[in-house]
Design an enzyme around this catalytic site. Structure first.
Site, mmCIF file in Angstrom:
data_model
loop_
_atom_site.group_PDB
_atom_site.id
_atom_site.type_symbol
_atom_site.label_atom_id
_atom_site.label_comp_id
_atom_site.label_asym_id
_atom_site.label_seq_id
_atom_site.Cartn_x
_atom_site.Cartn_y
_atom_site.Cartn_z
ATOM 1 N N GLY A 239 -30.767 34.347 -2.988
ATOM 2 C CA GLY A 239 -31.676 33.223 -3.135
ATOM 3 C C GLY A 239 -31.215 32.073 -4.002
ATOM 4 O O GLY A 239 -31.846 31.002 -4.000
ATOM 5 N N GLU A 273 -27.261 40.026 -3.860
ATOM 6 C CA GLU A 273 -27.140 39.733 -2.424
ATOM 7 C C GLU A 273 -27.046 38.236 -2.162
ATOM 8 O O GLU A 273 -27.862 37.675 -1.428
ATOM 9 C CB GLU A 273 -28.370 40.268 -1.671
ATOM 10 N N PRO A 274 -26.067 37.561 -2.730
ATOM 11 C CA PRO A 274 -25.991 36.118 -2.463
ATOM 12 C C PRO A 274 -25.527 35.856 -1.038
ATOM 13 O O PRO A 274 -24.634 36.524 -0.533
ATOM 14 C CB PRO A 274 -24.941 35.630 -3.464
ATOM 15 N N GLY A 275 -26.158 34.903 -0.392
ATOM 16 C CA GLY A 275 -25.735 34.482 0.940
ATOM 17 C C GLY A 275 -25.310 33.027 0.849
ATOM 18 O O GLY A 275 -24.127 32.696 0.770
ATOM 19 N N ARG A 276 -26.325 32.147 0.782
ATOM 20 C CA ARG A 276 -26.067 30.707 0.742
ATOM 21 C C ARG A 276 -25.092 30.322 -0.370
ATOM 22 O O ARG A 276 -24.206 29.506 -0.187
ATOM 23 C CB ARG A 276 -27.395 29.971 0.510
ATOM 24 N N TYR A 316 -36.437 22.985 8.480
ATOM 25 C CA TYR A 316 -36.848 23.003 7.058
ATOM 26 C C TYR A 316 -36.835 21.616 6.425
ATOM 27 O O TYR A 316 -36.862 21.518 5.200
ATOM 28 C CB TYR A 316 -35.891 23.872 6.231
ATOM 29 N N CYS A 344 -33.133 16.680 24.157
ATOM 30 C CA CYS A 344 -34.303 15.917 24.600
ATOM 31 C C CYS A 344 -35.563 16.253 23.835
ATOM 32 O O CYS A 344 -36.527 16.781 24.405
ATOM 33 C CB CYS A 344 -34.503 16.146 26.083
ATOM 34 N N GLU A 345 -35.568 16.051 22.538
ATOM 35 C CA GLU A 345 -36.819 16.061 21.786
ATOM 36 C C GLU A 345 -36.615 15.313 20.475
ATOM 37 O O GLU A 345 -35.512 15.290 19.929
ATOM 38 C CB GLU A 345 -37.368 17.474 21.561
ATOM 39 N N TYR A 373 -26.191 29.442 7.127
ATOM 40 C CA TYR A 373 -27.316 29.246 8.043
ATOM 41 C C TYR A 373 -27.076 28.073 8.995
ATOM 42 O O TYR A 373 -28.001 27.362 9.366
ATOM 43 C CB TYR A 373 -28.632 29.086 7.256
#
Ligand code: LLP
Length: 420
Positions: A239, A273-276, A316, A344-345, A373
């Site tokens: 986190g 548990e680092p990810g980012r 986000y 197309c949005e 991510y």
């Protein structure tokens, strides 16, 4: 460490000019710096110096087997949330004994495979899961070593879609019920409850919620020991936020100080548990400008990367810095621009309202801090092939996931005989 640097006005990743990557691999493409990854890992480990701790990299942030393998070579374990991720970690050479399996919805077959592989620990998120795990373990003749993930009801102060530690979030066992759940775990066959796990959210930029959560964990560990449950492991989750734009990301030192002060004296083995934090800033998404479309309200820069390649801005409202691969002439006036993709949005944008140097068709840009991510959340929406990934090491690079071809993409569909 910055993943990219200008040399003679041209953006490089380590010693490789990004223009060269674009010419040889095509765009859009994710590019990662091995040196930056290695530096991040070493910085993390040195900040945790003196703690009895292990780093289980949260594979979900970037699950390319090459990235996991690079971290494994430095000693990292893996935090996985599906059997697919477990297989990736094993394929990358991570020993089963260094793999933690988290997640709120593990299925029976996933539990069985994890037990068979002999992973380090399963983090259980509910009493129902505990009961199923007991059944699966007994049937397999195994003992499941586990931690219970608790929900401390702490607001991590991050985006609503990535906050996980409030009681209205689906994650973990309510703190108030935790002791009862451990009592159940102790009495069920095939289970060995040894740890407490917590993870309160992602892109956390204020360390106070960590202190609040870890204090509760420490109190729980003491209570459980009084209850006769020998807890000797704590999984502190991930986190930690990084700098995307203007945010004030906490330093590792501040974070580790909180760890030491809250859970440092319990004699427990700690898992991070680092990810980012490990991979966010090692990578960029390299894209080419297709058209520039001056609008009445602003300039639209239409690039060949889109929300299917990098969904974070859409999902986000995330900010990713943008840089041109070739520095503009000094004195060039910036233009207020939206950077959008071909999908197309209207939600298909990568950046809104940015002051960017004047760009033209064929120019290259990067979206910064796209190592976490990014590729893992890519899809084939609008039948756009999955974006490739490249790992740079000094003067060399390797394609660690080739661009999916349209033939491969189409080959996945089946027309039933009764429609032919
Ligand atoms: N451990 C557990 C149990 C998790 O659920 C997560 C992330 C992590 C560790 C790693 O968190 P990190 O250190 O990366 O913040 N897709 C979102 C982020 C989702 C995070 C989900 N869980 C984004 O693009 O911001």
């Amino acid at each position: 460490m910055n993943a990219t640097v200008y040399r003679n006005g041209r953006l490089h990743m380590e010693a490789v000019p990004l223009e060269r990557l674009a010419a040889e691999v095509g765009t859009p493409v994710y590019c990662y710096s091995l040196a930056a990854l290695q530096q991040n890992y070493r910085d993390f480990v040195s900040a945790a110096d003196g703690l009895n701790a292990a780093v289980c990299y949260a594979v979900k942030a970037n699950s390319n087997v090459a990235i996991i393998a690079a971290l494994n070579r430095l000693g990292a374990g893996a935090d996985v949330v599906s059997i697919g991720e477990m297989r990736r970690a094993l394929a990358a050479g991570v020993p089963a004994g260094k793999i933690v399996f988290s997640g709120v919805g593990k299925k029976k077959a996933e539990m069985a495979e994890a037990l068979q592989a002999g992973i380090m620990q399963i983090n259980v998120e509910s009493e129902a899961e505990l009961r199923l795990l007991s059944d699966v373990a007994v049937a397999a003749g195994k003992t499941a070593t586990l931690a219970v993930r608790i929900n401390p009801d702490v607001d991590a102060g991050t985006h609503a879609k990535i906050t996980t530690g409030k009681k209205e979030n689906k994650f973990g066992v309510d703190y108030d019920h935790a002791r009862r759940v451990y009592a159940v775990a102790k009495q069920l066959p095939g289970l060995n409850p040894v740890g407490v796990a917590v993870h309160i959210g992602s892109q956390i930029t204020d360390v106070k919620p960590y202190r609040a959560a870890y204090e509760l964990v420490a109190e729980l560990v003491r209570n459980l020991r009084r209850d006769g449950i020998a807890i000797d492991r704590i999984d502190l989750g991930g986190g930690l936020g990084i700098v995307y734009g203007q945010e004030n990301a906490p330093s590792l030192t501040e974070y580790m100080k909180i760890v030491r002060e809250t859970v440092g004296d319990l004699g427990c083995h700690l898992t991070f548990e680092p990810g980012r934090w490990m991979v966010g800033n090692i990578g960029v998404l390299l894209a080419e400008v297709i058209y520039v479309k001056p609008g009445q309200a602003r300039n639209f820069v239409v690039v060949d990367a889109a929300m299917n390649d990098l969904i974070r801005p859409t999902l986000y409202e995330a900010y990713h810095g943008i840089k041109p691969v070739i520095l503009p002439e000094s004195g060039a006036e910036s233009v207020l621009s939206d950077v959008v993709g071909p999908i197309c949005e209207s939600g298909d944008y990568l950046a809104k309202g940015r002051e960017l140097p004047p760009l033209a068709s064929g120019d290259l840009i990067v979206l910064e801090s796209a190592g976490a991510y990014g590729a893992v959340m890519a899809s084939t929406y609008n039948t756009r092939p999955l974006v490739p990934e490249v790992l740079v090491d000094g003067e060399r690079y390797a394609v660690i996931r080739p661009r999916q071809t349209l033939e491969e993409l189409l080959a996945a569909d089946r027309v039933p005989p009764w429609l032919k």
